[in-house]
Motif scaffolding. Structure first.
Motif, PDB file in Angstrom:
ATOM      1  N   THR A 184      -4.642 -65.730   2.072  1.00  0.00           N
ATOM      2  CA  THR A 184      -3.455 -65.771   1.012  1.00  0.00           C
ATOM      3  C   THR A 184      -2.741 -67.136   1.029  1.00  0.00           C
ATOM      4  OG1 THR A 184      -2.739 -64.342   1.574  1.00  0.00           O
ATOM      5  CG2 THR A 184      -4.353 -63.578   0.024  1.00  0.00           C
ATOM      6  N   HIS A 230      -1.486 -67.806  -7.971  1.00  0.00           N
ATOM      7  CA  HIS A 230      -1.826 -66.589  -8.258  1.00  0.00           C
ATOM      8  C   HIS A 230      -2.432 -66.355  -9.352  1.00  0.00           C
ATOM      9  CE1 HIS A 230      -1.106 -62.228  -8.300  1.00  0.00           C
ATOM     10  NE2 HIS A 230      -1.306 -62.178  -9.290  1.00  0.00           N
ATOM     11  N   GLN A 276      -5.845 -67.449  -8.371  1.00  0.00           N
ATOM     12  CA  GLN A 276      -6.637 -66.150  -7.010  1.00  0.00           C
ATOM     13  C   GLN A 276      -7.581 -65.349  -8.059  1.00  0.00           C
ATOM     14  OE1 GLN A 276      -4.617 -65.608  -3.086  1.00  0.00           O
ATOM     15  NE2 GLN A 276      -2.684 -66.481  -4.472  1.00  0.00           N
ATOM     16  N   GLN A 277      -6.642 -64.339  -8.719  1.00  0.00           N
ATOM     17  CA  GLN A 277      -7.181 -64.049  -9.916  1.00  0.00           C
ATOM     18  C   GLN A 277      -8.377 -64.431 -10.767  1.00  0.00           C
ATOM     19  OE1 GLN A 277      -3.416 -63.287 -12.253  1.00  0.00           O
ATOM     20  NE2 GLN A 277      -3.003 -60.810 -11.498  1.00  0.00           N
ATOM     21  N   GLU A 311      -2.393 -70.025  -1.973  1.00  0.00           N
ATOM     22  CA  GLU A 311      -1.450 -69.543  -2.894  1.00  0.00           C
ATOM     23  C   GLU A 311      -0.438 -71.012  -3.095  1.00  0.00           C
ATOM     24  OE1 GLU A 311       1.994 -68.691  -4.965  1.00  0.00           O
ATOM     25  OE2 GLU A 311       0.042 -67.225  -4.024  1.00  0.00           O
TER      26      GLU A 311
END
Length: 340
Positions: A175, A184, A187-188, A179
């Motif tokens: 992660t 964020h 990443q979603q 990032e």
């Protein structure tokens, strides 16, 4: 000193050149020239000697082991015997196809292989439909031979399944990289795509004939055409996985890099599938499956870019990130039941 922690790109290339020069005597080869042609993970050199050409590959740090690369060479040898135009492994003076080569400052020896040069150039925009059809047929023949080869032995190559590509041990679990690279929200978006792809891997894993030995990186630059004949190179990522992952790599790279219009995309895609289907059956949901595996290709390319510290990758990679994210957004927004 640990190599490649700090050296400049030029210094890295110089050290790869030193390794290449140290490797060639293992094959009894005195080179007229040794030219670096690619250095991303592996370093690949064009070697000329006595009017002939070879490709010398120096393995990446923490890359495939000698055993894994020997398995790759064994499959290539089998494919050559079957008449496919692929690199021909050269046996060293010790009787092996892989030599571990080291130098005083090197932390660990690097596996090196020497391959006969495959003639041709990657296809360009305007590639004839018949050539695209031959490429599809060659991919099918590759998978047929892979089934036969793997049925007779244990093949020490990676498995390109969901856990390998997207599981806890993959780059997508790191992660801290994501990032910094995409934030964020990015990443979603990726997480939504991966959740859908897990279903594809699960369903195809249970379908007879869907998995086998595959090339693993069958994009436009690893396909060579000369006078209408087709050859394949760079089997460094070969392993077991869904056969349609190879076909998706061809379709995605051809449509992105060779098609000059929507009509071109339609024709190239149809020709590739027709050539493949002539020799090997395609599933009823081939359109949806290709859509899913193209998304796999996009995500693995993104993971390669984000995790790479190689200067060459960092030169072209950042421009690809927003393009890939846009395509992933379209994939996630599309009805899973829709055709590609």
């Amino acid at each position: 000193m640990v190599w490649f922690d700090m050296p400049s790109p030029d210094e890295q290339d110089r050290r790869m050149q030193m390794l290449a020069e140290a490797a060639l005597p293992r094959w009894g080869l005195v080179a007229d020239s040794i030219t670096l042609i690619q250095h991303e993970d592996n370093a690949v050199f064009c070697v000329t000697a006595g009017g002939q050409r070879w490709a010398l590959r120096v393995g990446a740090a923490n890359g495939w082991s000698v055993q894994e690369q020997r398995a790759e060479m064994d499959w290539l040898t089998d494919l050559r015997r079957a008449g496919l135009s692929v690199p021909d492994p050269t046996v060293s003076l010790s009787g092996d196809t892989v030599e571990a080569v080291d130098l005083p400052d090197l932390v660990e020896a690097r596996p090196c292989v020497l391959l006969r040069w495959v003639p041709g150039d990657p296809p360009e925009p305007g590639v004839p439909v018949e050539v695209a059809r031959r490429i599809g047929a060659l991919a099918a023949e590759l998978h047929q031979r892979g089934e036969v080869f793997a049925s007779a032995r244990d093949v020490a190559r990676p498995e390109w399944g969901f856990e390998t590509l997207f599981g806890p041990g993959s780059v997508f679990a790191r992660t801290e990289l994501w990032e910094v690279a995409i934030g964020h929200h990015g990443q979603q978006r990726i997480g939504a795509a991966i959740a859908r792809l897990e279903r594809r891997f699960s369903s195809d894993g249970a379908r007879p004939g869907a998995w086998g030995l595959i090339h693993g990186d069958l994009h436009r630059d690893n396909i060579l055409v000369q006078d209408g004949a087709v050859g394949l190179i760079d089997f460094d990522d070969c392993g077991t996985g869904p056969s349609l992952l190879d076909l998706a790599a061809v379709v995605e790279s051809f449509c992105r890099r060779l098609a000059r219009s929507e009509g071109d995309r339609t024709l190239l895609r149809a020709a590739l599938l027709e050539g493949y289907h002539h020799l090997r059956p395609l599933p009823d949901d081939v359109d949806a499956a290709l859509r899913d595996y193209i998304a796999v290709r996009l995500l693995t390319t993104l993971g390669f870019i984000v995790s790479s510290t190689n200067p060459a990758v960092r030169s072209w990679g950042p421009a690809r990130i927003p393009q890939i994210l846009e395509q992933i957004d379209r994939f996630v927004a599309q009805d899973p039941a829709a055709s590609a």
